[in-house]
Design a protein around this motif. Structure first.
Motif, short mmCIF file in Angstrom:
data_model
loop_
_atom_site.label_atom_id
_atom_site.label_comp_id
_atom_site.label_asym_id
_atom_site.label_seq_id
_atom_site.Cartn_x
_atom_site.Cartn_y
_atom_site.Cartn_z
N GLU A 120 0.76 -1.28 -0.04
CA GLU A 120 -0.01 0.14 -0.01
C GLU A 120 0.88 1.46 -0.07
N ASP A 121 2.01 1.11 0.60
CA ASP A 121 2.99 2.29 0.62
C ASP A 121 3.30 2.54 -0.81
N MET A 122 3.35 3.57 -1.52
CA MET A 122 3.54 3.83 -2.77
C MET A 122 5.18 4.02 -2.83
N LEU A 123 5.91 3.35 -3.83
CA LEU A 123 7.19 3.30 -3.81
C LEU A 123 7.75 4.57 -4.69
N GLU A 124 9.12 4.97 -4.25
CA GLU A 124 9.62 5.91 -4.79
C GLU A 124 11.16 5.95 -4.72
N HIS A 125 11.84 5.88 -5.85
CA HIS A 125 13.49 5.77 -5.91
C HIS A 125 13.82 6.49 -7.00
N ASP A 126 15.16 6.97 -7.01
CA ASP A 126 15.92 7.62 -8.12
C ASP A 126 15.86 6.56 -9.36
N GLY A 127 15.69 7.30 -10.70
CA GLY A 127 16.04 6.56 -11.75
C GLY A 127 14.75 6.46 -12.68
N GLU A 128 14.67 5.63 -13.49
CA GLU A 128 13.63 5.41 -14.62
C GLU A 128 13.62 3.96 -14.61
N GLU A 129 12.43 3.55 -14.92
CA GLU A 129 12.09 2.11 -15.22
C GLU A 129 11.03 1.88 -16.18
N GLY A 130 11.22 0.76 -16.92
CA GLY A 130 10.17 0.34 -17.78
C GLY A 130 10.26 -1.31 -17.94
N GLY A 131 9.26 -1.63 -18.72
CA GLY A 131 8.96 -3.01 -19.06
C GLY A 131 7.98 -3.43 -20.00
N VAL A 132 7.77 -4.60 -20.14
CA VAL A 132 6.95 -5.31 -20.91
C VAL A 132 6.18 -6.62 -20.35
N VAL A 133 4.91 -6.66 -20.29
CA VAL A 133 4.21 -7.54 -19.92
C VAL A 133 4.08 -8.91 -20.91
N ILE A 134 4.58 -9.95 -20.35
CA ILE A 134 4.94 -10.99 -21.24
C ILE A 134 3.55 -12.05 -21.05
N THR A 135 3.12 -12.15 -20.00
CA THR A 135 1.84 -13.01 -19.69
C THR A 135 1.13 -12.48 -18.47
N GLY A 136 -0.32 -12.60 -18.73
CA GLY A 136 -1.13 -12.28 -17.44
C GLY A 136 -1.42 -10.73 -17.54
N GLU A 137 -1.73 -10.19 -16.48
CA GLU A 137 -2.11 -8.68 -16.45
C GLU A 137 -1.66 -8.18 -15.11
N ILE A 138 -1.11 -6.92 -15.05
CA ILE A 138 -0.78 -6.22 -13.88
C ILE A 138 -1.39 -4.78 -13.83
N GLU A 139 -1.79 -4.49 -12.61
CA GLU A 139 -2.34 -3.13 -12.49
C GLU A 139 -1.21 -2.29 -12.05
N ILE A 140 -0.85 -1.19 -12.73
CA ILE A 140 0.34 -0.21 -12.23
C ILE A 140 -0.11 1.34 -12.01
N THR A 141 0.00 1.71 -10.83
CA THR A 141 -0.44 3.03 -10.53
C THR A 141 1.05 3.93 -10.41
N VAL A 142 0.83 4.84 -11.48
CA VAL A 142 2.22 5.66 -11.22
C VAL A 142 1.54 7.26 -11.02
#
Length: 194
Positions: A120-142
């Motif tokens: 529940e605690d939102m994550l925050e850290h330096d940098g950039e990130e990216g990705g591709v979903v291969i299978t299934g589903e993910i809910e991402i909050t930004v």
């Protein structure tokens, strides 16, 4: 954690190198004395966020924690069995080239079982990130914006923005992701997968 990697012994080694008692490390990390003791005895597998809090108190990056001896001329190829799992027992985050010296990015093969959540605690850290979903589903909050991503969908964002990953579906979600810098935000508050 990686099979054969002794998390408890490594934590004890780093704590002793810094000349800290279990009590002092626990106090600095904001965890109980028993948490440090149980981890060092390998009686409990720490969550990624718990391990991150403890390592921040040393301070040691997750990359440095898992680093070991790598040949001077490391192979450019890594078998599945050679990836280092920095997950928390529920989530599996397998890091490519964890022991490669001077690594400038992190590439992960992530597995989120149904119901998995970075917290529940939102994550925050330096940098950039990216990705591709291969299978299934993910809910991402930004930064308050919510996206439900499926196979082939991708994301890319500034990691300083508050973020969270949740698998609200009934099947495992697999993601291949990358982030930079590879230090897992030594000074950050939390960590989810990169």
């Amino acid at each position: 954690m990686e099979e054969g990697f002794d998390v408890g012994a490594r934590l004890r080694q780093l704590r002793q190198e810094k000349q800290l008692s279990q009590r002092e490390l626990a106090k600095r990390a904001g965890v109980t004395n028993s948490t440090i003791s149980l981890i060092e005895l390998n009686n409990v597998s720490p969550s990624v966020s718990s391990l991150k809090k403890i390592l921040d108190a040393l301070p040691v990056s997750i990359s440095a924690f898992f680093a070991g001896d790598e040949p001077n001329h490391p192979s450019p190829f890594y078998r599945a069995s050679e990836l280092t799992d920095i997950g928390d027992g529920q989530l599996s985050w397998q890091l490519v080239a964890a022991r490669r010296p001077d690594r400038r990015m992190s590439i992960l093969h992530e597995r989120y079982p149904p119901g998995a959540d970075t917290g529940e605690d939102m994550l925050e850290h330096d940098g950039e990130e990216g990705g591709v979903v291969i299978t299934g589903e993910i809910e991402i909050t930004v930064n308050g914006e919510v996206g439900l991503l499926g196979p082939g969908d991708a994301y890319y964002f500034d990691s300083r923005l508050p973020h969270r990953f949740r698998n609200r579906g009934d099947q495992e979600c697999v993601i291949v992701s990358a982030n930079t810098p590879p230090t897992f935000s030594d000074g950050g508050q939390e960590l989810h997968h990169a």
